[in-house]
Design an enzyme around this catalytic site. Sequence first.
Site, PDB file in Angstrom:
ATOM      1  N   GLU A  23       0.795  -1.205   0.032  1.00  0.00           N
ATOM      2  CA  GLU A  23       0.023  -0.009  -0.088  1.00  0.00           C
ATOM      3  C   GLU A  23       0.959   1.262  -0.082  1.00  0.00           C
ATOM      4  O   GLU A  23       2.178   0.992   0.194  1.00  0.00           O
ATOM      5  CB  GLU A  23      -0.887   0.035   1.134  1.00  0.00           C
ATOM      6  CG  GLU A  23      -0.301  -0.132   2.410  1.00  0.00           C
ATOM      7  CD  GLU A  23      -1.299  -0.330   3.681  1.00  0.00           C
ATOM      8  OE1 GLU A  23      -2.447   0.012   3.672  1.00  0.00           O
ATOM      9  OE2 GLU A  23      -0.709  -0.857   4.700  1.00  0.00           O
ATOM     10  N   LYS A  61       2.727   4.715   1.145  1.00  0.00           N
ATOM     11  CA  LYS A  61       3.313   4.836   2.417  1.00  0.00           C
ATOM     12  C   LYS A  61       2.675   6.281   2.663  1.00  0.00           C
ATOM     13  O   LYS A  61       3.546   7.251   2.020  1.00  0.00           O
ATOM     14  CB  LYS A  61       4.714   4.887   2.562  1.00  0.00           C
ATOM     15  CG  LYS A  61       5.248   5.083   3.942  1.00  0.00           C
ATOM     16  CD  LYS A  61       6.566   4.980   4.175  1.00  0.00           C
ATOM     17  CE  LYS A  61       7.221   5.432   5.547  1.00  0.00           C
ATOM     18  NZ  LYS A  61       6.409   6.817   6.241  1.00  0.00           N
ATOM     19  N   ARG A 118       0.777   9.267  11.813  1.00  0.00           N
ATOM     20  CA  ARG A 118       0.468   7.630  12.333  1.00  0.00           C
ATOM     21  C   ARG A 118      -0.444   7.969  13.638  1.00  0.00           C
ATOM     22  O   ARG A 118       0.006   8.704  14.505  1.00  0.00           O
ATOM     23  CB  ARG A 118       1.670   6.954  12.475  1.00  0.00           C
ATOM     24  CG  ARG A 118       1.382   5.420  12.907  1.00  0.00           C
ATOM     25  CD  ARG A 118       1.039   4.563  11.593  1.00  0.00           C
ATOM     26  NE  ARG A 118       0.896   3.168  12.199  1.00  0.00           N
ATOM     27  CZ  ARG A 118       1.891   2.277  12.460  1.00  0.00           C
ATOM     28  NH1 ARG A 118       3.201   2.664  12.376  1.00  0.00           N
ATOM     29  NH2 ARG A 118       1.589   1.181  12.645  1.00  0.00           N
ATOM     30  N   ARG A 157       1.260   8.658  17.091  1.00  0.00           N
ATOM     31  CA  ARG A 157       2.411   7.869  17.607  1.00  0.00           C
ATOM     32  C   ARG A 157       3.317   8.240  18.683  1.00  0.00           C
ATOM     33  O   ARG A 157       4.005   7.503  19.371  1.00  0.00           O
ATOM     34  CB  ARG A 157       3.350   7.321  16.425  1.00  0.00           C
ATOM     35  CG  ARG A 157       4.502   6.322  16.588  1.00  0.00           C
ATOM     36  CD  ARG A 157       4.875   5.793  15.496  1.00  0.00           C
ATOM     37  NE  ARG A 157       5.989   6.372  14.645  1.00  0.00           N
ATOM     38  CZ  ARG A 157       7.153   6.495  15.380  1.00  0.00           C
ATOM     39  NH1 ARG A 157       7.379   5.906  16.615  1.00  0.00           N
ATOM     40  NH2 ARG A 157       8.119   7.106  14.753  1.00  0.00           N
ATOM     41  N   GLU A 177      -3.591   6.445   9.401  1.00  0.00           N
ATOM     42  CA  GLU A 177      -2.839   7.754   9.537  1.00  0.00           C
ATOM     43  C   GLU A 177      -3.805   8.756   9.442  1.00  0.00           C
ATOM     44  O   GLU A 177      -4.647   8.716   8.642  1.00  0.00           O
ATOM     45  CB  GLU A 177      -2.042   7.398   7.947  1.00  0.00           C
ATOM     46  CG  GLU A 177      -1.028   8.514   7.634  1.00  0.00           C
ATOM     47  CD  GLU A 177       0.293   8.252   8.190  1.00  0.00           C
ATOM     48  OE1 GLU A 177       0.452   6.831   8.554  1.00  0.00           O
ATOM     49  OE2 GLU A 177       1.326   8.840   8.267  1.00  0.00           O
ATOM     50  N   PHE A 220      -9.119   9.926   8.674  1.00  0.00           N
ATOM     51  CA  PHE A 220      -8.060   9.091   9.382  1.00  0.00           C
ATOM     52  C   PHE A 220      -8.214   7.739   8.205  1.00  0.00           C
ATOM     53  O   PHE A 220      -9.199   7.222   7.900  1.00  0.00           O
ATOM     54  CB  PHE A 220      -8.892   8.645  10.523  1.00  0.00           C
ATOM     55  CG  PHE A 220      -7.932   7.501  11.443  1.00  0.00           C
ATOM     56  CD1 PHE A 220      -6.978   7.686  12.292  1.00  0.00           C
ATOM     57  CD2 PHE A 220      -8.355   6.158  11.330  1.00  0.00           C
ATOM     58  CE1 PHE A 220      -6.212   7.076  12.982  1.00  0.00           C
ATOM     59  CE2 PHE A 220      -7.491   4.980  12.041  1.00  0.00           C
ATOM     60  CZ  PHE A 220      -6.378   5.648  12.675  1.00  0.00           C
ATOM     61  N   ARG A 246      11.977  -6.171  13.246  1.00  0.00           N
ATOM     62  CA  ARG A 246      12.435  -6.240  11.616  1.00  0.00           C
ATOM     63  C   ARG A 246      11.883  -7.887  10.997  1.00  0.00           C
ATOM     64  O   ARG A 246      11.439  -8.496  12.011  1.00  0.00           O
ATOM     65  CB  ARG A 246      13.662  -6.204  11.336  1.00  0.00           C
ATOM     66  CG  ARG A 246      14.435  -4.993  11.316  1.00  0.00           C
ATOM     67  CD  ARG A 246      15.862  -5.107  11.414  1.00  0.00           C
ATOM     68  NE  ARG A 246      16.627  -5.509  10.460  1.00  0.00           N
ATOM     69  CZ  ARG A 246      16.613  -4.687   9.318  1.00  0.00           C
ATOM     70  NH1 ARG A 246      16.438  -3.216   9.339  1.00  0.00           N
ATOM     71  NH2 ARG A 246      17.096  -4.952   8.286  1.00  0.00           N
ATOM     72  N   LYS A 303      10.996   3.115   0.462  1.00  0.00           N
ATOM     73  CA  LYS A 303      10.632   4.651   0.134  1.00  0.00           C
ATOM     74  C   LYS A 303      11.305   4.965  -1.234  1.00  0.00           C
ATOM     75  O   LYS A 303      12.233   4.279  -1.740  1.00  0.00           O
ATOM     76  CB  LYS A 303      11.247   5.452   1.184  1.00  0.00           C
ATOM     77  CG  LYS A 303      10.518   5.266   2.637  1.00  0.00           C
ATOM     78  CD  LYS A 303      10.459   6.522   3.414  1.00  0.00           C
ATOM     79  CE  LYS A 303      11.384   7.476   3.993  1.00  0.00           C
ATOM     80  NZ  LYS A 303      11.051   8.175   4.897  1.00  0.00           N
TER      81      LYS A 303
END
Lengths: 334, 535
Positions: free
Chosen positions: B230, B232, B237, B252, B280, B316, B396, B403
């Site tokens: 999806e 970014k 956030r 966040r 977000e 949102f 991870r 990005k």
Amino acid sequence: MSLELIRPGRRGLFCEAGDFHIDPWRPVPRAVITHAHADHARSGSDIYYAQHDSVPLLRKRLGPHSLIRGVDYGEPFRLGQTTVSLHPAGHILGSSQVRVEAGGEVWVASGDYKRDPDPTCADFEVVPCDTFITEATFALPIYRWRPVAAVAGDIHAWWQANAAADRPSVLFCYALGKAQRLMAELLAYTDRGIYLHGAMVPLVAAYRDAGIAMLPSLPVSAAGRGHRFSEDLILAPPSAAGSPWMRRFRGHSTGFASGWMRIRGNRRRRGYDRGFVVSDHVDWPDLLRTIRETGARRVLATHGRTDVLVRYLNEVEGVAAEPLETLYSGESDD
Amino acid sequence: MQRFVDLYQTLDETNATSAKVRAMADYFASAPAADAAWAVYFLTGGRLRRLAKPAELRQWVLDLTGMPDWLLEETYSSVGDLAETLSLLLDTVLAPPEQASEPLHVWVEQRLLPLRQQAEPDRKRQLIGWWTGLPTGGRFVLNKMLTGAFRVGVSRRLVVRALAQASEVEPARLAHRLMGHWQPDAAFFRHLLDPKDHGEDASRPYPFFLASPLAGEPGELGARSDWLAEWKWDGVRGQLLQRGGDCYLWSRGEDLMEGRFPEIEAAARALQDGTVLDGEILAWDDDRPLPFNVLQKRINRLRPSARMQQRAPVIFLAYDLLEQDGGDLRALPLTERRQRLAALLDHADGSIRLSRPLDDPDWDSLARRRDQALAMGTEGLMLKRLNSPYRVGRTRGDWWKWKIAPLTIDAVLLYAQPGHGRRSNLFTDYTFGIRDGDGLVPIAKAYSGLDNAEIEQLDRWIRSHTTERFGPVRAVEMQQVFELAFEGLAESGRHKSGLALRFPRIARWRHDLGPADADSLTSVRELLDSIRSGY
């Protein structure tokens, strides 16, 4: 206006009446040397005058063929129209203040100095003078030193705690002066031998030759293959930090002994675990005390925070003070 | 407080993470609960606000030491940290005792917090008494509590690890219990370390799962079909909670964004009770995001006017469903959570919407899609493993941010000021400018990107090439050129250039360039146009 007995020249602090330089940074015919640190003792001059104890150290720095005349503390000698004598500066072995007298004026160039007792060199002597040339390395009120014997106790406790956890203790400190002073002060706590980085070995030997009592030491290279150093204290110059040489000290803890360690940011930025505040330069209270005790009417500040010292002397102490441009670093040899 | 001062010193004096965790765990296991609660509060970044102004503390130290104020300023600029400067200067007049008496919670609750209600002369008298009674290390910690955050090189994650070591509570539950607002007292600390589950406070969000940057190629992640992709999105956030008839919107950074985004809160009330969404907060117009600085206008605005809501509309955009019917869904695979989320929001086109997965069938087509990120107003793509649970923190492996390569410009260093924490006596905060006619106009501030050796080199250069001082800020000779990398570009009134960079940082020190080679307002405006037109 008093006579300008010593002024900065292209090649260093120059005394025209005596036709000599003090700690010149370029080759000159006659050089009077305050002490054997690299920024004060540079090679290439025709003849050097220095206190007896610093002659062996200067030989290592200036080369075996340099012409060096050793003189005693307090022993006057003539240079041109001036009378010159050397007096203990308490900085490192053989370090001197240079007293120059001509035409009824007395100037003292103090080089680097400190007032705290140091078992490796003669105590600083207050030399009354008209003009006092001083360093200003630590000329801020936050710089105050604890008694070095107590700091040596902290170093010893850190070493013991590391040893108990099987961690080598690598203490960074300058190779000439600081290392030997710590090795002498640690005698009060232990007689266990320590290891030295190769760069320190000849300098420690020179101090031993001068009769200075210090902890026994071995070069790191003399340790047997497979020796883990897990209970050892190792002294090394700061340049060794982060080098491949450090790999042999598995799981080590690092410390740095320097006046700069008074500020946390200095320690944390360099990534040392511990900072021990020990300096061979005067702290702020002793700097002001010394200036008062010399009775000098005028003070010239050479290296470090000259801006702060000059302003403080003029505005608060009421002593005429000016900065004096030199190439001494001071900072790097603490 | 001595025990806390010792803990602070131990944390400050080791660089080994394991040793820091051990020191904290020992403290948490042995300190009285009322003290440990405050220690958790401070170590996780909590501050006591409005106790004394830094200017007052300075003045009191000047009064005590009798030194001229310029000397204090010189000292401060050399030390870089006010709390530390003042504690060191006090050594000149106060002989420090060996121990700090009174427990930490007594210091905070009975001494520090009441300062807020006291008049200046009383506060001064109290402070001087405390300074006199504390050893240098204790004075430093006291000054830190008075002036701000601790910055002792421990993250919230490390504090959680230490708490886990000191108790039988698993880190995820501890992290959850530390979210949101809590009162640092003995009861809280005992509850924090209680191995039993008590059903947590309704306002409390779940710890966020954070993605890691993808360094290699996505092909290394395996089959495309195992991953959800999806956009970014570049907003704030957040977590949206609808519980017990109330709505809570958390960022966040763990700020409750109450009253700032009424349109989102209103939409949340339509959700079933016991629902938690991860997503977000974005400024949004019709079907696409607005630049981040539009959102910025709303972030600090309480109860925005109807006009403001119209000019800077927000939504949102939901990524994930963490709780449904009051049940914690985090252990379910992402596919399952997304199916439920889609069912929940399928009809939604109001202020709560679904972040739609991208359906490009293979990594190559997805890479081409990513090339349009800037034109879409996003920072790139997110890749999430379809069978992964919702984890805690930056773990991870299951979530990656892929990005786009950053944009760059060459800009000239104009101003510098000292940083904070371990960089506090170095010039590390820089302002950069671009050419405009014969002069330079500021465009960005940037902090990170240089290595330690470069920082020290630049620090020396700044000190010897200062042209003017404005308090801690120095103007320097306009000579040094840096390549700045950034994620986006927008119009803004913040800088004189009328432009603002998103996430600017130094990519390289361009020793090879002079100020005449730097970018100009014209060239940067052209870049903005090309971004808007999607190249």
